[in-house]
Design an enzyme around this catalytic site. Structure first.
Site, PDB file in Angstrom:
ATOM      1  N   CYS A 229      42.812  34.486  37.899  1.00 25.98           N
ATOM      2  CA  CYS A 229      41.836  34.446  38.994  1.00 25.98           C
ATOM      3  C   CYS A 229      40.426  34.103  38.531  1.00 25.98           C
ATOM      4  CB  CYS A 229      41.842  35.769  39.758  1.00 25.98           C
ATOM      5  SG  CYS A 229      43.269  35.944  40.840  1.00 25.98           S
ATOM      6  N   ASP A 230      40.044  34.453  37.309  1.00 27.52           N
ATOM      7  CA  ASP A 230      38.719  34.060  36.828  1.00 27.52           C
ATOM      8  C   ASP A 230      38.602  32.543  36.717  1.00 27.52           C
ATOM      9  OD1 ASP A 230      36.774  36.334  36.049  1.00 27.52           O
ATOM     10  OD2 ASP A 230      38.698  37.091  35.378  1.00 27.52           O
TER      11      ASP A 230
END
Length: 799
Positions: free
Chosen positions: A564-565
């Site tokens: 997700c980063d």
């Protein structure tokens, strides 16, 4: 009737078509090419799918196996709004002629388009940008090796780090590798098109799904191994974060305590203040050794409270927390209240994630219905590719200056990509609050300059210059404003209150520099019910449903741990490139908002559209999945050695039956039949793998054309032949750490044979004199006075 001023209204109408000068073709289909095309279509580009007779296979796809009748599947409908469709083959003369009219060609066909087709298109249009998406990239020793997203998860080090050690390591659900390859392809396409618009010279952007997965699922473990010297293959690398997803009185709740203070607050919350001085329990390694003791204490507290009660108390203490979303519940969660996070699909009428970024003061392009297969065959109008300015060839962002206020990973990986693409990126930290990833160090505080040994910091900050400024001081803010006054982009990823508290608001900065693009990356948005909540990647994975389909069905859900980063970061890069395209034409800056949660929602879209469209909730299946059968991880000879195998079609199944000498399996000639006897097949494969080394088993499987991989530990990836050959890992000399094997971009530009990585990650305050003195004109005396006051410096305060 609009009450907006005329010039503002004009800008709103124009913005939804920023990329309308670009014509994009898609060939090959699937998630990766289709989502890359969707990104461009949503920003106004004309996107044309070239489909085979009968249409792209994804039209008939449902991950839950639902009967679709004569309708397109919901995933196809999500990915293909606002596009056009023609039937044909790129080798057909009429289709080949069309390709020459394009600005960008996105290709995900198995073997790539025939060279003659590409050569003809590029001869007719030298500015054409080819974006190829393939499992390994089109070059390197593994380029033609059979693979699936599952076996690439094993090869990249993702599977090997995930799960409880009592069970086999487990995949991240939801083919996240396809989505990460797509966003990198979208960025590469738009960046290369920007360069082509300057020079008239097109490019080949060679996207490797494997490299995107190393970037997003490995978290630079190979850098940490280099720093510590710890590459011991006898040490199992997988575990589960503590705390992570835990049971409550009425379900589950997800925590994330990446900062020490968050964990200390967590201990107080669960009534275990007696552990505050227990360094073993407060350190992850010691806590993992005592995990049964820790879990018992934690669950004694969580299971006596509802999920809502736990979230309320943790949020009050600013501990990142979230409910565990599912395909059914995600749109109803409070985190999205007050946000336009969802919209309606114009063809299927179901709820789907909205465009994952917002350019303030502008309307997004309304979704147009999904085209029928071949709906526009013979109807594509003439198009003149974008004109160019006749400038010398250069990296796409040469001449762009970025002031980078980001920290941790999502923000820094965004500005890192901008830097690798040619921007001059000045990273701003302070000695009072340096980037938190500096302190996730490979060395203890007893080592000199230990804060310079953080693996993520090195991975996400090469090609940048670093300065320190205390933005809580008037002097620091004044100097920051000087930096911003002639910048092109400001990027930050704090909660909204932080930049506002410094006085560095959009209103202030745009008045100071009307050409400025300010890209803000709050976890949950600049508005809405969770505006001020802290959120990390783990929170997004819990909230958006990613965790709910990751792990074994008889265990608690698990987080994918990592993607997700970078997903948020690369959506921020795409949105920033889009805003730069507009600024180049209008001269006007723009506030850009890209939330981490919106990027995660789009990558989780398959389960989020499957439920409202078909009423089906995707299950948590361990290492099995809807795209291959059998699919699993099997123990090989030796300690903690595993083999990942995925049979994606009936031809591969026949090859597996022959390799294992199992004529009795011949009747299982469809995926559905194989799923019905999955346990028996898994037992047979495990029996065949068990006496062999992982490498020997994989060699035989690959020779038979069956996708397979050893389950690589993250620390082992640094010497991977494919990564070194392309090269994705590039070593750079650092003044404190020596040679560091850094990550570059997971795609290659044909026009850029030199390494992406030019300079190492900066030491704290390394470029104070160069930037603040040499460029802003502060004298040595000025700098000395600022250092005496703690406004600048080169050593973290309060160690």
């Amino acid at each position: 009737m609009s009450n907006l001023p005329g010039d503002v209204l004009c800008r709103r109408l124009q913005l939804s078509m920023i990329l309308q000068h670009l014509r994009v073709f898609e060939t090959g289909g699937g998630i990766s090419a289709s989502y890359a095309g969707k990104l461009l279509a949503d920003a106004g580009a004309e996107v044309i799918k070239i489909e085979p007779p009968g249409g792209e296979p994804l039209r008939r796809w449902s991950a839950s196996g639902a009967e679709l009748g004569d309708k397109d599947g919901p995933l196809f409908q999500f990915l293909n709004t606002s596009k056009r469709s023609v039937i044909g083959d790129p080798s057909d003369p009429e289709v080949a002629d069309l390709l020459a009219s394009g600005d960008i060609l996105i290709d995900s066909t198995d073997q790539g388009l025939p060279p003659a087709v590409i050569d003809a298109a590029r001869q007719a249009n030298p500015a054409l940008v080819l974006v190829s998406i393939s499992p390994w990239g089109r070059t390197g020793p593994y380029a033609h090796r059979p693979a699936t997203e599952f076996t690439l998860q094993a090869e990249c080090g993702g599977i090997g780090k995930r799960g409880n050690p009592e069970r086999p390591p487990v995949q991240a659900g939801g083919v996240i590798g396809e989505w990460t390859a797509a966003i990198y392809a979208g960025v590469g396409a738009l960046a290369a098109a920007r360069a082509a618009g300057r020079s008239g010279r097109g490019d080949h952007v060679d996207v490797s799904m494997f490299e995107t997965m190393v970037m997003t699922m490995n978290t630079y473990a190979w850098i940490n191994a280099e720093f510590t010297g710890d590459t011991n293959p006898q040490r199992p690398g997988r575990n589960v974060e503590l705390p992570s997803i835990e049971p409550t009185a009425d379900g589950h709740v997800g925590f994330c305590t990446v900062a020490r203070q968050q964990f200390l607050d967590f201990l107080v919350m669960i009534g275990r203040s007696d552990w505050l001085e227990d360094e073993e329990m407060c350190g992850y390694g010691g806590r993992w050794k005592r995990r049964d003791e820790f879990r018992a204490a934690m669950h004694a507290w969580t299971t006596q409270r509802t999920t809502a009660e736990v979230i309320a108390e943790a949020s009050a203490r600013r501990i990142p927390v979230a409910p565990i979303g599912t395909g059914a519940t995600v749109p109803t969660l409070e985190a999205f209240s007050g946000r336009d996070a969802f919209t309606t699909n114009p063809s299927g009428g179901f709820t789907q994630p909205a465009i994952p970024y917002q350019l303030h003061g502008a309307d997004t392009r309304p979704f147009e219905p999904v085209p029928a297969a071949g709906e526009h065959t013979g109807q594509i109008e003439a198009h003149t590719p974008q004109s160019n300015r006749g400038e010398p060839a250069a990296l796409p962002l040469a001449g762009v200056r970025v002031i980078d206020f980001t920290a941790w990973w999502a923000g820094p990986i965004a500005s890192h990509s901008l830097a690798l693409l040619g921007a001059d990126v000045v990273k701003v930290e302070s000695i009072q609050r340096a980037d938190g990833m500096r302190f996730a160090s490979a060395h203890p505080p007893s080592v000199d300059q230990w804060w310079e040994w953080g693996m993520v910091f090195h991975g996400a900050n090469t090609n940048k210059r670093g300065v320190t400024l205390d933005l809580r001081s008037p002097e620091g803010v004044a100097i920051a404003e000087q930096l911003i006054a002639d910048a092109d982009v400001v990027i930050e990823n704090f909660t909204p209150r932080v930049m506002d508290g410094f006085g560095l608001t959009w209103e202030r900065l745009s008045a100071l520099n009307p050409r400025l693009i300010m890209t803000r990356m709050p976890a949950f948005g600049l508005s809405g019910a969770w505006r001020d909540n802290t959120g990390f990647a783990q929170t997004m994975e819990q909230l958006t449903g990613m965790a709910n389909i990751t792990g074994y069905p008889d265990e608690d859900p698990q987080i994918p741990r990592g993607p997700c980063d970078p997903l948020a970061g690369m959506h921020a890069v795409f949105a920033t490139l889009t805003a730069l395209e507009e600024r180049d034409r209008t001269g006007q800056g723009r506030l850009v908002e890209v939330t981490m949660v919106a990027a995660a929602l789009n990558a989780a879209a398959e389960q989020l559209v499957e439920y409202p469209a078909l009423g089906r909730q995707l299950p948590r299946e361990g290492n099995r999945g809807p795209r291959a059968a059998p699919q699993g991880v099997y123990p090989a000879a030796g300690f903690e050695r595993w083999v990942a195998i995925a049979v994606a079609n009936d031809h591969q199944w026949e090859a597996l039956c022959g390799l294992l000498d199992r004529p009795d399996w011949a009747d299982y000639d469809t995926a559905d039949k194989r799923r019905a006897v999955a346990d028996s097949i898994d037992a047979g494969i495990a029996e065949w793998v068990a006496p062999q080394t992982d490498a020997d088993a994989v060699e035989q499987l690959l020779a038979a054309g069956i996708p397979a991989s050893v389950v690589v530990l993250g620390a082992e990836i640094g010497g991977h032949p494919q990564l070194l050959a392309r090269p994705f890992i590039e070593s750079i000399n650092h003044p404190v750490c020596g040679e560091v094997p850094c990550a570059s971009l997971p795609f290659r530009f044909e026009s850029s044979p030199d390494p992406w990585t030019k300079t190492p990650a900066p030491t704290l305050g390394q470029h104070n004199h160069e930037v603040l003195g040499g460029e802003l004109g502060l004298s040595d005396q000025d700098l000395a006075e600022l250092e005496d006051k703690g406004v600048i410096g080169a050593r973290p305060s309060g160690l």
